[in-house]
Motif scaffolding. Sequence first.
Motif, PDB file in Angstrom:
ATOM      1  N   GLN A  56       0.907  -1.199  -0.292  1.00  0.00           N
ATOM      2  CA  GLN A  56      -0.408  -0.058  -0.191  1.00  0.00           C
ATOM      3  C   GLN A  56       0.581   1.105  -0.006  1.00  0.00           C
ATOM      4  O   GLN A  56       0.490   2.384  -1.057  1.00  0.00           O
ATOM      5  CB  GLN A  56      -0.903   0.240   1.010  1.00  0.00           C
ATOM      6  N   GLN A  57       1.742   1.361   0.396  1.00  0.00           N
ATOM      7  CA  GLN A  57       2.657   2.595   1.142  1.00  0.00           C
ATOM      8  C   GLN A  57       3.459   2.750  -0.606  1.00  0.00           C
ATOM      9  O   GLN A  57       3.067   3.864  -0.785  1.00  0.00           O
ATOM     10  CB  GLN A  57       3.839   2.458   1.969  1.00  0.00           C
ATOM     11  N   ALA A  58       3.621   1.331  -1.320  1.00  0.00           N
ATOM     12  CA  ALA A  58       4.397   2.265  -2.430  1.00  0.00           C
ATOM     13  C   ALA A  58       3.566   2.679  -4.197  1.00  0.00           C
ATOM     14  O   ALA A  58       3.671   3.445  -4.099  1.00  0.00           O
ATOM     15  CB  ALA A  58       4.530   0.813  -2.976  1.00  0.00           C
ATOM     16  N   LEU A  59       2.029   2.217  -3.080  1.00  0.00           N
ATOM     17  CA  LEU A  59       1.277   2.914  -4.337  1.00  0.00           C
ATOM     18  C   LEU A  59       1.077   3.953  -3.679  1.00  0.00           C
ATOM     19  O   LEU A  59       0.344   4.594  -5.055  1.00  0.00           O
ATOM     20  CB  LEU A  59      -0.194   1.925  -4.199  1.00  0.00           C
ATOM     21  N   ARG A  60       0.593   4.619  -2.597  1.00  0.00           N
ATOM     22  CA  ARG A  60       0.456   5.569  -2.474  1.00  0.00           C
ATOM     23  C   ARG A  60       1.725   6.920  -3.203  1.00  0.00           C
ATOM     24  O   ARG A  60       1.338   7.875  -2.796  1.00  0.00           O
ATOM     25  CB  ARG A  60       0.136   5.569  -1.085  1.00  0.00           C
ATOM     26  N   GLU A  61       2.539   6.329  -3.097  1.00  0.00           N
ATOM     27  CA  GLU A  61       3.279   7.621  -3.847  1.00  0.00           C
ATOM     28  C   GLU A  61       3.608   7.389  -5.048  1.00  0.00           C
ATOM     29  O   GLU A  61       4.011   8.305  -5.441  1.00  0.00           O
ATOM     30  CB  GLU A  61       5.521   6.598  -3.196  1.00  0.00           C
ATOM     31  N   ILE A  62       2.633   6.826  -5.604  1.00  0.00           N
ATOM     32  CA  ILE A  62       2.827   7.069  -7.387  1.00  0.00           C
ATOM     33  C   ILE A  62       1.049   7.754  -7.527  1.00  0.00           C
ATOM     34  O   ILE A  62       0.947   8.020  -8.628  1.00  0.00           O
ATOM     35  CB  ILE A  62       3.072   6.078  -7.696  1.00  0.00           C
ATOM     36  N   GLY A  63       0.187   7.928  -5.801  1.00  0.00           N
ATOM     37  CA  GLY A  63      -1.088   8.108  -7.030  1.00  0.00           C
ATOM     38  C   GLY A  63      -2.312   7.514  -6.050  1.00  0.00           C
ATOM     39  O   GLY A  63      -1.788   7.109  -4.721  1.00  0.00           O
ATOM     40  N   HIS A  64      -3.982   7.640  -6.272  1.00  0.00           N
ATOM     41  CA  HIS A  64      -4.740   7.248  -5.452  1.00  0.00           C
ATOM     42  C   HIS A  64      -4.294   5.592  -5.606  1.00  0.00           C
ATOM     43  O   HIS A  64      -6.028   5.178  -6.398  1.00  0.00           O
ATOM     44  CB  HIS A  64      -5.963   7.828  -5.717  1.00  0.00           C
ATOM     45  N   TYR A  65      -4.256   4.748  -5.540  1.00  0.00           N
ATOM     46  CA  TYR A  65      -4.219   3.060  -5.664  1.00  0.00           C
ATOM     47  C   TYR A  65      -4.557   2.727  -4.280  1.00  0.00           C
ATOM     48  O   TYR A  65      -3.845   2.742  -3.589  1.00  0.00           O
ATOM     49  CB  TYR A  65      -3.239   2.746  -6.742  1.00  0.00           C
ATOM     50  N   GLU A  66      -5.619   1.492  -4.747  1.00  0.00           N
ATOM     51  CA  GLU A  66      -5.284   0.895  -3.052  1.00  0.00           C
ATOM     52  C   GLU A  66      -5.797  -0.709  -3.298  1.00  0.00           C
ATOM     53  O   GLU A  66      -5.739  -1.349  -4.861  1.00  0.00           O
ATOM     54  CB  GLU A  66      -6.922   1.050  -2.521  1.00  0.00           C
ATOM     55  N   LEU A  67      -4.780  -1.229  -2.846  1.00  0.00           N
ATOM     56  CA  LEU A  67      -5.344  -2.504  -2.257  1.00  0.00           C
ATOM     57  C   LEU A  67      -6.227  -3.337  -1.726  1.00  0.00           C
ATOM     58  O   LEU A  67      -5.884  -3.017  -0.840  1.00  0.00           O
ATOM     59  CB  LEU A  67      -3.497  -3.481  -2.323  1.00  0.00           C
ATOM     60  N   SER A  68      -6.901  -3.665  -1.611  1.00  0.00           N
ATOM     61  CA  SER A  68      -7.364  -4.912  -0.983  1.00  0.00           C
ATOM     62  C   SER A  68      -7.306  -6.327  -1.251  1.00  0.00           C
ATOM     63  O   SER A  68      -7.661  -6.934  -2.063  1.00  0.00           O
ATOM     64  CB  SER A  68      -8.779  -4.838  -1.187  1.00  0.00           C
ATOM     65  N   GLU A  69      -7.093  -7.416   0.001  1.00  0.00           N
ATOM     66  CA  GLU A  69      -7.554  -8.209  -0.025  1.00  0.00           C
ATOM     67  C   GLU A  69      -9.265  -9.207  -0.730  1.00  0.00           C
ATOM     68  O   GLU A  69     -10.117  -8.738  -0.310  1.00  0.00           O
ATOM     69  CB  GLU A  69      -7.706  -8.732   1.185  1.00  0.00           C
ATOM     70  N   THR A  70      -9.175  -9.917  -1.318  1.00  0.00           N
ATOM     71  CA  THR A  70     -10.347 -10.920  -2.483  1.00  0.00           C
ATOM     72  C   THR A  70     -10.379 -11.552  -2.672  1.00  0.00           C
ATOM     73  O   THR A  70      -8.790 -12.915  -2.904  1.00  0.00           O
ATOM     74  CB  THR A  70     -10.922  -9.683  -3.353  1.00  0.00           C
ATOM     75  N   GLU A  71     -11.142 -12.908  -2.224  1.00  0.00           N
ATOM     76  CA  GLU A  71     -11.318 -14.099  -2.842  1.00  0.00           C
ATOM     77  C   GLU A  71     -11.262 -14.183  -4.195  1.00  0.00           C
ATOM     78  O   GLU A  71     -12.581 -14.094  -5.034  1.00  0.00           O
ATOM     79  CB  GLU A  71     -11.879 -15.297  -2.058  1.00  0.00           C
ATOM     80  N   LEU A  72     -11.276 -15.467  -4.967  1.00  0.00           N
ATOM     81  CA  LEU A  72     -11.256 -15.511  -6.921  1.00  0.00           C
ATOM     82  C   LEU A  72     -12.248 -16.484  -6.649  1.00  0.00           C
ATOM     83  O   LEU A  72     -12.301 -17.724  -6.226  1.00  0.00           O
ATOM     84  CB  LEU A  72      -9.744 -15.373  -7.717  1.00  0.00           C
ATOM     85  N   ASP A  73     -13.665 -16.081  -7.653  1.00  0.00           N
ATOM     86  CA  ASP A  73     -14.052 -17.609  -7.681  1.00  0.00           C
ATOM     87  C   ASP A  73     -13.500 -18.733  -8.698  1.00  0.00           C
ATOM     88  O   ASP A  73     -12.147 -18.426  -8.819  1.00  0.00           O
ATOM     89  CB  ASP A  73     -14.877 -17.710  -8.427  1.00  0.00           C
ATOM     90  N   GLU A  74     -14.096 -19.793  -9.203  1.00  0.00           N
ATOM     91  CA  GLU A  74     -13.472 -20.612 -10.059  1.00  0.00           C
ATOM     92  C   GLU A  74     -13.124 -19.951 -11.331  1.00  0.00           C
ATOM     93  O   GLU A  74     -12.320 -21.083 -11.776  1.00  0.00           O
ATOM     94  CB  GLU A  74     -14.527 -21.721 -10.196  1.00  0.00           C
ATOM     95  N   ASN A  75     -13.257 -18.765 -12.322  1.00  0.00           N
ATOM     96  CA  ASN A  75     -13.350 -18.219 -13.445  1.00  0.00           C
ATOM     97  C   ASN A  75     -11.625 -17.863 -13.351  1.00  0.00           C
ATOM     98  O   ASN A  75     -11.173 -17.428 -13.994  1.00  0.00           O
ATOM     99  CB  ASN A  75     -14.346 -17.792 -13.679  1.00  0.00           C
TER     100      ASN A  75
END
Length: 439
Positions: A56-75
Amino acid sequence: KIMKHTYLVTGMSCNGCRTRVEKALNTVDGATVNVTLDPPLATVTADKEIELSQLQQALREIGHYELSETELDENGMPPDCCSGHTHSHTYPVKTVSSSSEGIYYCPMQCEGDKMYNEPGSCKVCGMDLVAAVTAGDDEEDSSYTSLKRKFKIALLFTIPIFVLSMGDMLPGRPVSSVLPHTLNNWLQFALSLPVVFYAAWMFFQRAWVSVKSWNLNMFTLIGLGAGAAFIFSLVGLLAPDLFPHQFTGHGGTVHLYFESTTVILTLVLLGQLLEARAHKQTTSAIKALLKLAPTEATLADGTVIPVGQIKKGDILRVKPGEKIPVDGIITEGQAVVDESMITGEPVPVDKSTGSRVSAGTINSTRSFLMQAEKVGSETLLSQIIEMVRTASRSRAPIQNLADKIAGYFVPVVFIVSVITFIVWAIAGPQPSYVYAFVN
């Protein structure tokens, strides 16, 4: 132990964003990151556990980007992506309908793969944005047409200026014998105006943009060099008394450089024209490939649907003379298929049940049923189109080195010229300032 996590990325809107996010995340120690735009996911591979906060810290240095944890479906998709739909997830090659304004990008790739929705100039280097290839667009490249017209105008006025300036180097000084020196200078000035303020004015605009953004490049040098020569000549024409007598020739006139200004600008314009022509030829190849792609398909029950609505596993009917809509396998019937658009082989190929067929090839004789296996961007034709499009927009590795050198070369040239002036003004023979200006 290799650790692998997938995160949902928010804030990305174009391929340029994707490139920036991927580059920023890969700066995190120990992380190898692959980012996709559609779906907006970041896959992080590392040999040790990396905290989400570090990413998250690496992204804040370049703009308004965010990471969030997610579970993926079978596809392999986020669970909330396209919820409520049961069709498979396919992502067609990015094309623009003929009714759209199109998508534009900087040919210098100053901002990576960033795309613009409206024509204009690059905010970094000032280059005219280039339109991406659009499906069904047969219009001539407006940028190439404009450059061609401007080059013809520049050449029309530059040749007389060159003759007026250099004609007296021929035996007998034929120009001076016909035109007085003062009238000659005024004619050169008048003829240079359409070249500087119309045909090549865009170079000065790009030079100004490059200075404002401090992205110094070729246009910075062109703007400085041609601009200085034109201003010097203009002052020398209108106010020759401002110059020391060492600068003046017969009749008290100053030697002018209108021919240098226009010749430089015209030659640069020729280079831009050749580049635009090469781009036009590439886009023509892409348009020819796009024309090969069918737009409609027939289901087994006779229903006609757009190609974009085909799902994997659909049974399609292909009639004689029709283009095969997607990649798949023949489930019923036989046919003779013209595959010359892919293989270059002019002889049609016999196909039977179990044979594989490719999108864009032509069914020559009999009707057959096929099962769709690859749709959208997965088809061979779509991949060929995308490869050609990517190649037309890609930069050779040496270009990155050239850009890096240019960033230092321009200020170095300017600094050296200033130092040269100062040294000659202080230590040069009299009249020292005259020698300083000349050198």
